[in-house]
Scaffold this motif. Sequence first.
Motif, PDB file in Angstrom:
ATOM      1  N   ALA A 212       0.828  -1.217   0.000  1.00  0.00           N
ATOM      2  CA  ALA A 212       0.000   0.000   0.000  1.00  0.00           C
ATOM      3  C   ALA A 212       0.859   1.262   0.000  1.00  0.00           C
ATOM      4  CB  ALA A 212      -0.923  -0.021   1.217  1.00  0.00           C
ATOM      5  N   ASN A 213       1.936   1.253   0.782  1.00  0.00           N
ATOM      6  CA  ASN A 213       2.849   2.415   0.804  1.00  0.00           C
ATOM      7  C   ASN A 213       3.471   2.651  -0.570  1.00  0.00           C
ATOM      8  OD1 ASN A 213       2.407   2.898   3.511  1.00  0.00           O
ATOM      9  ND2 ASN A 213       4.229   1.797   4.203  1.00  0.00           N
ATOM     10  N   THR A 214       3.842   1.560  -1.205  1.00  0.00           N
ATOM     11  CA  THR A 214       4.455   1.665  -2.532  1.00  0.00           C
ATOM     12  C   THR A 214       3.455   2.274  -3.518  1.00  0.00           C
ATOM     13  OG1 THR A 214       5.710  -0.332  -2.032  1.00  0.00           O
ATOM     14  CG2 THR A 214       5.683   0.405  -4.328  1.00  0.00           C
ATOM     15  N   GLN A 215       2.237   1.767  -3.461  1.00  0.00           N
ATOM     16  CA  GLN A 215       1.212   2.276  -4.367  1.00  0.00           C
ATOM     17  C   GLN A 215       0.885   3.734  -4.058  1.00  0.00           C
ATOM     18  OE1 GLN A 215       0.121   0.292  -6.971  1.00  0.00           O
ATOM     19  NE2 GLN A 215      -0.593   2.301  -7.694  1.00  0.00           N
ATOM     20  N   LYS A 216       0.960   4.095  -2.796  1.00  0.00           N
ATOM     21  CA  LYS A 216       0.689   5.477  -2.397  1.00  0.00           C
ATOM     22  C   LYS A 216       1.694   6.432  -3.072  1.00  0.00           C
ATOM     23  CE  LYS A 216       0.800   8.644   1.518  1.00  0.00           C
ATOM     24  NZ  LYS A 216       1.199   8.859   2.917  1.00  0.00           N
ATOM     25  N   ILE A 217       2.958   6.054  -3.044  1.00  0.00           N
ATOM     26  CA  ILE A 217       3.971   6.896  -3.685  1.00  0.00           C
ATOM     27  C   ILE A 217       3.686   7.021  -5.171  1.00  0.00           C
ATOM     28  CG2 ILE A 217       6.418   7.015  -4.324  1.00  0.00           C
ATOM     29  CD1 ILE A 217       7.116   5.898  -1.608  1.00  0.00           C
ATOM     30  N   LEU A 218       3.344   5.899  -5.797  1.00  0.00           N
ATOM     31  CA  LEU A 218       3.058   5.911  -7.235  1.00  0.00           C
ATOM     32  C   LEU A 218       1.827   6.749  -7.550  1.00  0.00           C
ATOM     33  CD1 LEU A 218       3.743   2.142  -8.040  1.00  0.00           C
ATOM     34  CD2 LEU A 218       5.205   4.097  -8.603  1.00  0.00           C
ATOM     35  N   ASP A 219       0.808   6.670  -6.667  1.00  0.00           N
ATOM     36  CA  ASP A 219      -0.433   7.418  -6.898  1.00  0.00           C
ATOM     37  C   ASP A 219      -0.248   8.919  -6.668  1.00  0.00           C
ATOM     38  OD1 ASP A 219      -1.712   5.074  -7.504  1.00  0.00           O
ATOM     39  OD2 ASP A 219      -2.611   4.813  -5.504  1.00  0.00           O
ATOM     40  N   GLU A 220       0.530   9.263  -5.670  1.00  0.00           N
ATOM     41  CA  GLU A 220       0.652  10.674  -5.283  1.00  0.00           C
ATOM     42  C   GLU A 220       1.794  11.401  -5.990  1.00  0.00           C
ATOM     43  OE1 GLU A 220       0.785  11.133  -1.064  1.00  0.00           O
ATOM     44  OE2 GLU A 220      -1.094  10.022  -0.720  1.00  0.00           O
ATOM     45  N   SER A 221       2.518  10.692  -6.815  1.00  0.00           N
ATOM     46  CA  SER A 221       3.628  11.319  -7.545  1.00  0.00           C
ATOM     47  C   SER A 221       3.268  11.443  -9.019  1.00  0.00           C
ATOM     48  CB  SER A 221       4.908  10.482  -7.402  1.00  0.00           C
ATOM     49  OG  SER A 221       5.288  10.358  -6.055  1.00  0.00           O
ATOM     50  N   GLY A 222       3.919  12.357  -9.684  1.00  0.00           N
ATOM     51  CA  GLY A 222       3.688  12.547 -11.114  1.00  0.00           C
ATOM     52  C   GLY A 222       4.642  13.586 -11.666  1.00  0.00           C
ATOM     53  N   PHE A 223       4.726  13.645 -12.970  1.00  0.00           N
ATOM     54  CA  PHE A 223       5.614  14.603 -13.640  1.00  0.00           C
ATOM     55  C   PHE A 223       4.744  15.529 -14.481  1.00  0.00           C
ATOM     56  CE2 PHE A 223       9.536  15.085 -16.596  1.00  0.00           C
ATOM     57  CZ  PHE A 223       9.900  16.244 -15.924  1.00  0.00           C
ATOM     58  N   ASP A 224       4.157  16.511 -13.815  1.00  0.00           N
ATOM     59  CA  ASP A 224       3.204  17.421 -14.444  1.00  0.00           C
ATOM     60  C   ASP A 224       3.951  18.560 -15.131  1.00  0.00           C
ATOM     61  OD1 ASP A 224       4.114  18.132 -11.929  1.00  0.00           O
ATOM     62  OD2 ASP A 224       2.424  19.474 -11.558  1.00  0.00           O
ATOM     63  N   PHE A 225       4.445  18.286 -16.307  1.00  0.00           N
ATOM     64  CA  PHE A 225       5.284  19.257 -17.012  1.00  0.00           C
ATOM     65  C   PHE A 225       4.775  19.450 -18.429  1.00  0.00           C
ATOM     66  CE2 PHE A 225       8.856  20.284 -19.805  1.00  0.00           C
ATOM     67  CZ  PHE A 225       9.338  21.426 -19.173  1.00  0.00           C
ATOM     68  N   THR A 226       4.702  20.711 -18.868  1.00  0.00           N
ATOM     69  CA  THR A 226       4.317  21.012 -20.247  1.00  0.00           C
ATOM     70  C   THR A 226       5.573  21.340 -21.045  1.00  0.00           C
ATOM     71  OG1 THR A 226       3.976  23.341 -19.684  1.00  0.00           O
ATOM     72  CG2 THR A 226       2.061  21.880 -19.599  1.00  0.00           C
ATOM     73  N   PHE A 227       5.580  20.917 -22.279  1.00  0.00           N
ATOM     74  CA  PHE A 227       6.763  21.129 -23.106  1.00  0.00           C
ATOM     75  C   PHE A 227       6.706  22.487 -23.786  1.00  0.00           C
ATOM     76  CE2 PHE A 227       7.187  16.689 -22.228  1.00  0.00           C
ATOM     77  CZ  PHE A 227       8.553  16.468 -22.257  1.00  0.00           C
ATOM     78  N   LYS A 228       6.478  22.541 -25.088  1.00  0.00           N
ATOM     79  CA  LYS A 228       6.589  23.805 -25.818  1.00  0.00           C
ATOM     80  C   LYS A 228       5.378  24.705 -25.707  1.00  0.00           C
ATOM     81  CE  LYS A 228      10.041  23.187 -29.399  1.00  0.00           C
ATOM     82  NZ  LYS A 228      10.302  23.230 -30.837  1.00  0.00           N
ATOM     83  N   GLU A 229       4.331  24.205 -25.004  1.00  0.00           N
ATOM     84  CA  GLU A 229       3.142  25.041 -24.906  1.00  0.00           C
ATOM     85  C   GLU A 229       3.455  26.381 -24.242  1.00  0.00           C
ATOM     86  OE1 GLU A 229       3.302  21.932 -24.237  1.00  0.00           O
ATOM     87  OE2 GLU A 229       1.772  20.924 -25.452  1.00  0.00           O
ATOM     88  N   LYS A 230       4.503  26.372 -23.431  1.00  0.00           N
ATOM     89  CA  LYS A 230       4.873  27.595 -22.729  1.00  0.00           C
ATOM     90  C   LYS A 230       6.380  27.792 -22.845  1.00  0.00           C
ATOM     91  CE  LYS A 230       4.994  29.687 -18.122  1.00  0.00           C
ATOM     92  NZ  LYS A 230       4.798  29.449 -16.689  1.00  0.00           N
ATOM     93  N   VAL A 231       6.803  28.906 -23.454  1.00  0.00           N
ATOM     94  CA  VAL A 231       8.223  29.197 -23.586  1.00  0.00           C
ATOM     95  C   VAL A 231       8.787  29.536 -22.211  1.00  0.00           C
ATOM     96  CG1 VAL A 231       9.912  30.770 -24.599  1.00  0.00           C
ATOM     97  CG2 VAL A 231       8.002  29.945 -25.971  1.00  0.00           C
ATOM     98  N   LYS A 232       9.907  28.945 -21.880  1.00  0.00           N
ATOM     99  CA  LYS A 232      10.480  29.100 -20.539  1.00  0.00           C
ATOM    100  C   LYS A 232      11.550  30.190 -20.475  1.00  0.00           C
ATOM    101  CE  LYS A 232       8.146  25.256 -19.638  1.00  0.00           C
ATOM    102  NZ  LYS A 232       7.841  24.709 -20.960  1.00  0.00           N
ATOM    103  N   ASN A 233      11.891  30.795 -21.636  1.00  0.00           N
ATOM    104  CA  ASN A 233      12.921  31.842 -21.636  1.00  0.00           C
ATOM    105  C   ASN A 233      12.465  33.058 -20.838  1.00  0.00           C
ATOM    106  OD1 ASN A 233      13.826  30.088 -23.776  1.00  0.00           O
ATOM    107  ND2 ASN A 233      15.157  31.759 -24.416  1.00  0.00           N
ATOM    108  N   LYS A 234      13.415  33.944 -20.557  1.00  0.00           N
ATOM    109  CA  LYS A 234      13.098  35.184 -19.858  1.00  0.00           C
ATOM    110  C   LYS A 234      12.017  35.931 -20.622  1.00  0.00           C
ATOM    111  CE  LYS A 234      15.275  39.406 -18.120  1.00  0.00           C
ATOM    112  NZ  LYS A 234      14.589  39.358 -16.818  1.00  0.00           N
ATOM    113  N   LYS A 235      10.960  36.320 -19.914  1.00  0.00           N
ATOM    114  CA  LYS A 235       9.776  36.887 -20.569  1.00  0.00           C
ATOM    115  C   LYS A 235       9.997  38.300 -21.077  1.00  0.00           C
ATOM    116  CE  LYS A 235       6.029  34.421 -18.184  1.00  0.00           C
ATOM    117  NZ  LYS A 235       4.867  34.606 -17.275  1.00  0.00           N
ATOM    118  N   PHE A 236      10.526  39.156 -20.218  1.00  0.00           N
ATOM    119  CA  PHE A 236      10.612  40.580 -20.553  1.00  0.00           C
ATOM    120  C   PHE A 236      12.031  41.090 -20.351  1.00  0.00           C
ATOM    121  CE2 PHE A 236       6.401  40.072 -18.292  1.00  0.00           C
ATOM    122  CZ  PHE A 236       5.676  39.856 -19.454  1.00  0.00           C
ATOM    123  N   PHE A 237      12.442  42.003 -21.222  1.00  0.00           N
ATOM    124  CA  PHE A 237      13.716  42.682 -21.024  1.00  0.00           C
ATOM    125  C   PHE A 237      13.514  43.864 -20.078  1.00  0.00           C
ATOM    126  CE2 PHE A 237      16.743  46.034 -22.288  1.00  0.00           C
ATOM    127  CZ  PHE A 237      17.929  45.372 -22.004  1.00  0.00           C
TER     128      PHE A 237
END
Length: 1019
Positions: A212-237
């Motif tokens: 159950a502990n193992t499954q808990k870690i798997l259930d509560e973890s994730g890699f919630d990352f967006t790729f090119k939908e949002k540019v990560k460079n410095k926004k404003f000069f």
Amino acid sequence: MFLNCHSFHSLRYGTLSVEELVKQAHLFGTKELVLTDINTVSAIYDFKKACESYGIKPIVGVEIRKENRLLYIAVAKEFLGIGEINRMLTACNCDGAELTETAPEFRKVFIIYPLTNCPESLRENEYIGIREEEINLLMKPELKAKIPKMVIWHPVTFSTKKEYNLHRILRAIDGNTLLSKLNANDFCAKTEFFKPVESIKNAFANFPKIIANTQKILDESGFDFTFKEKVKNKKFFTTSKKDDMKLLRQLAYAGLKRRYGEHDEAARKRTEKELKVIDQLNFSAYFLITWDIIQYSNTLGFMHVGRGSGANSIVSYCLGITDICPIELDLYFERFLNLNRKSPPDFDIDWSWQHRDQILDYIFTKYGKEHVAFCGTNVEFKYRSIFREVGKAFGLPKEELDTLATKPLSDHHEDKIVRLVHEYGQLLEKFPNQRSMHSCGILISEDPITDYSALEMPPKGFPIVQFDMHVAEDIGLEKFDILSQRGLGTISDTVHLIKKNRGIEVDIRDTSISKDEALCNEYLAVGKTIGCFYIESPAMRGLLRRLKCGDYRTLVAASSIIRPGVAQSGMMKEYIFRHNHPDQFEYFHEVFKENLSETYGIMVYQEDVIKIAQYYGGLSLADGDILRRAMSGKGRSLAALQKVKDHFFESCRKQGHPENLSKEVYRQIESFAGYSFCKAHSASYAVESYQSLYLKVYYPLEFMVCVINNQGGFYRTEVYVHEAKMSGGLIENPCVNNSRFETTLNDQTVYLGFMHLQSLETRIAHEIAEERTRNGLYHSLKDFIRRIPIGIETVQTLIFIGAFRFTGKPKNELLIEARLLLISFKPENRTMMLIEEPVAEYRLPELKRDPFEDAFDEIEIIGFPVSCTPFDLLETKYRGSVFVKDLLKFHKRQVKMLAYLISRKHVPTKKGTMYFGTWIDVNGDYFDTAHFPDSLEKYPFQGGGCYLLLGTVEVDYHFPTITIHKMAKMPMIPDPRYSYHKEKQYDVHRQLKEDVSMTFRAPYPQEHEIGLPRHKLRS
């Protein structure tokens, strides 16, 4: 159930690629998978993509190890958790912080400890990992009490027995030891491979809490990352998009007025069109940051070149980022930036190799070290390193390792160990071996860079992220390419030297002198370009002569068609023909005539390929962009490229194009892969080439001195010294009273710098000039030794190169004087020895020197003669029957020439290796030769020197080359430094022995101590 998986990015540990790791997890029915490479997050973004393609939930973390000892496993609950782990690793890698035995107090991270490093108490987010083979240990009371805080720990490192053996080999390589010397702690357990999830759960059936502990870690973890939908460079000069756009418009229109005047309506309209696109795509900050870096460079007087597709933009031109007018060369902005493009543009900016680090310091300081880092890159195991490293792990001796690393497989011995080395070496191909710094790519992020990656600090001194440029682009971090080259250093130094020596200010960026200058065009047409950036190689000089290149536009084309892509496709030869015979060819197709008339229907630039793909093949702009990226080496998907290829032929058939014509068109397209230039890039190179050429034409000595000092170019230093001599320079060897570390120019006299004396320490070389500046010229050898902390070996080198010729004393006498001064030298006694104990007077016998002794000294110390030419040192007085100036008259005729070898280049062919040689004749003029395998077999090269050549002249469009039939290296005169009668030597030595003994009243030093150890005493 797999909370601890390694890919081969766990360097010299894991054996599975990311793709293979995820694929195997899928085959075993895994729904969630955790990637935890050792002390790195290199693969987490590729891992996410791979998992999603197989329908697996990606979870990421890091296995934390210290000196090969596992401390704990950190699993990120969410993307913010990766940032926490990254900052901890960065502190260790960059700031020297220690990794603690227990984990810091993370907020968004689960921690799993092994039993070997289990703390007394556990936080809420911390657990203990239990392997299947450790289940029996849970009967112990002290562990039984901790079951509520335990999870299943089933690491994955390999997949087969063979890969397990490969893992052990990797561990031996990592520890620089033998396989037989590894102990159990050095490698992983034999159970670290995928198993069915149900099988693992069944093993822990009696411990439901652990499951159950193992499954808990798997259930509560994730890699919630967006790729090119949002540019990560410095926004404003500035502080907002609105203010950025306001500033960009202001700067663009100021530059528009400076570049085009006030009434150029075409330039104004294009500027306005580009500004609208830049605003719509939110790219103002990218332009302004680049402009800011350029402004800083300009305040310091540094030269730069903005090249690549950025030169397609008139806004870039107006901002001073580039110096290429896109209207003049018909460069279309859409190649650089269009509304379909979702990632920022890519500026490539070159600085001199001397100034780049100062530019980098500014960027890191201005934009904050928390937000700036270099891209990383993975250095893979290569052929030589694979066999050497694997062979070393098996215990092979150095001699065998050298054979394995340097000879082809067919020459390797066939014994059991070597077969194993081959077998496991092949498995290591494409494995990453170490991380390194990208040569030029810098990331500037809006959020802290450690949100995305841990940083490492390579020896260069600037932090790097743990992923490469492809991953950076995937996740929305676009790089700024800050490059360096020696050509710009040469141009910049020449401009400063001209001002210093002649008081003339040369505005080298003035396009009236850096493009289409009459005398420069004459030099171009005859390939008189030695020392000039990009256009000095034998191949380029030959191309310029074949084209009779007499203007800037032709130079732009030449800068691109010299690239292997065009040359290998046969199109370079065709371009030369069409350029010389513009009325004697037919276009492949009407599309070529309509779109490529400027280049005679030949695809020369990347833009040309895109045009043909679009107008002939019917591809969309998006598919054309895939082709472009493949050609520039930026594309990573062969599958995508194959899809475009299939679509190309399908579309060609629909349009009714003949199959054979379509195949030839695509063959030409393919030949560009990895080599072609965009037109703006070629134009940028051409401008820099022209700037170099202008300086060479009008200020040849200043230019050649700076080429020598920048140690740049296709040829060795000797060739540039020869060019300076041909330009009227009087070449002098290093002199302690005239030379500096670098080569210097005094009126027409060129003093070679101390930098050319490889045995002279850099510190001493600088100190000689600095001490002279502080306290005046050196009056004698004694005065020099008193003022410069130097040993006898270094003094002897300076004597032999003639650095004390101002004293008027022969080298022999100076050598003895140096010995008398330094025979009992100790650094702490320098002042007392030299000042308080004057050297006794003595009289040397008169010793004669051969005129060519100095030349042999020069060859030995700096690599080439200065006081004479190589031809002067030949035994023969013959100087050839034909000279370079007359070669054009000898087309298809056989000639015999005496020549000095300048350079040679080998080219593999189906019949064996052939060579192209570059030579000078006795008049100092250059010519080129071709040596085919059958000729080389009988008459091979025998090192540097002068050769007698027999061959047939072939004139190809104004350019003569000689196909060599026979050649022989010509003998030099005997080295006069050694050609003495022994009796005369002994007489001299005996006299010197008596003189030295009388002076010191001490035992006479050994004979070899009198002179440089590699010489005998010279007469």
